[in-house]
Design an enzyme around this catalytic site. Structure first.
Site, PDB file in Angstrom:
ATOM      1  N   SER A  10       0.797  -1.219   0.000  1.00  0.00           N
ATOM      2  CA  SER A  10       0.000   0.000   0.000  1.00  0.00           C
ATOM      3  C   SER A  10       0.830   1.270   0.000  1.00  0.00           C
ATOM      4  O   SER A  10       0.397   2.306  -0.499  1.00  0.00           O
ATOM      5  CB  SER A  10      -0.943   0.006   1.212  1.00  0.00           C
ATOM      6  OG  SER A  10      -1.798  -1.115   1.162  1.00  0.00           O
ATOM      7  N   THR A  11       2.016   1.219   0.593  1.00  0.00           N
ATOM      8  CA  THR A  11       2.883   2.395   0.647  1.00  0.00           C
ATOM      9  C   THR A  11       4.257   2.041   0.102  1.00  0.00           C
ATOM     10  O   THR A  11       4.666   0.879   0.102  1.00  0.00           O
ATOM     11  CB  THR A  11       3.036   2.916   2.086  1.00  0.00           C
ATOM     12  OG1 THR A  11       3.784   1.954   2.866  1.00  0.00           O
ATOM     13  CG2 THR A  11       1.681   3.135   2.739  1.00  0.00           C
TER      14      THR A  11
END
Length: 200
Positions: A10-11
């Site tokens: 996600s990051t």
């Protein structure tokens, strides 16, 4: 036939190496990885590249369904699309996904999943609407409760009638000037609202 892997974090600070290792161990000859991408977006660069790379007869291996889809309905559409293309989807943590959607039984399983997902969405929407209707019936319109309690409104009204400024009232009550102004606007008629607010 090729076994292809897809991983997503996600990051950009997260490390996808664990996912890549699992997919490689599961037989993936090539692994596509998206960094810092939301599972709700169809425009993930490596996901699009992965879909373009897949051919009929290939197997797409993922660690979990949430790596490719952010909602149940999105997941079902992906499963169906892969099935129409002759690509089999396999999840390392969700064995029930390893179905051949080109068969009547596989399509039936996906259909059941679609019905359950739609039922969940409809139930959430119905519960939300029921909660809002109940709140409206109780005189609430949703959102955060106002800091201007009835006691504060009464105090602000008295101080305003005595000629106190909005800024002074807000300071005494320990709230923002805008909260005081909104509350007084609802309780005092425009012609009797007293002196115009001073900003100091």
């Amino acid at each position: 036939m090729s076994v292809v892997g897809y991983a997503r974090v996600s990051t950009r600070e997260q490390n996808p190496e664990a996912q890549e290792a699992e997919l490689t161990a599961a037989g993936a000859e090539r692994v596509f990885v998206d960094h810092g991408a939301s599972s709700r977006s169809d425009e993930r660069a490596q996901w699009r590249a992965c879909l373009e790379y897949l051919r009929p007869g290939d197997v797409l291996v993922i660690r979990a369904l949430d790596r490719v889809a952010g909602t149940e309905l999105m997941a079902i559409e992906i499963i169906r699309d892969l099935g129409r293309r002759g690509v089999r989807l396999r999840s390392l943590t969700e064995p029930f996904l390893d179905v051949d959607t080109s068969t009547p039984m596989g399509e039936a399983i996906v259909g059941i999943m679609a019905v359950l997902a739609q039922l969940r969405v409809s139930t959430i929407r119905e519960n939300t609407n029921r909660g809002l209707a109940h709140a409206r019936a109780q005189g609430r319109v949703g959102g955060r409760p106002s800091v201007m309690t009835p006691e504060r409104v009464a105090a602000a009204t008295r101080m305003r009638a005595d000629g106190q400024s909005i800024a002074h009232i807000a300071k005494v009550l320990g709230v923002g000037k805008s909260s005081v102004a909104r509350a007084l606007a609802k309780t005092l008629p425009p012609t009797s609202a007293g002196p115009s607010p001073r900003q100091a």
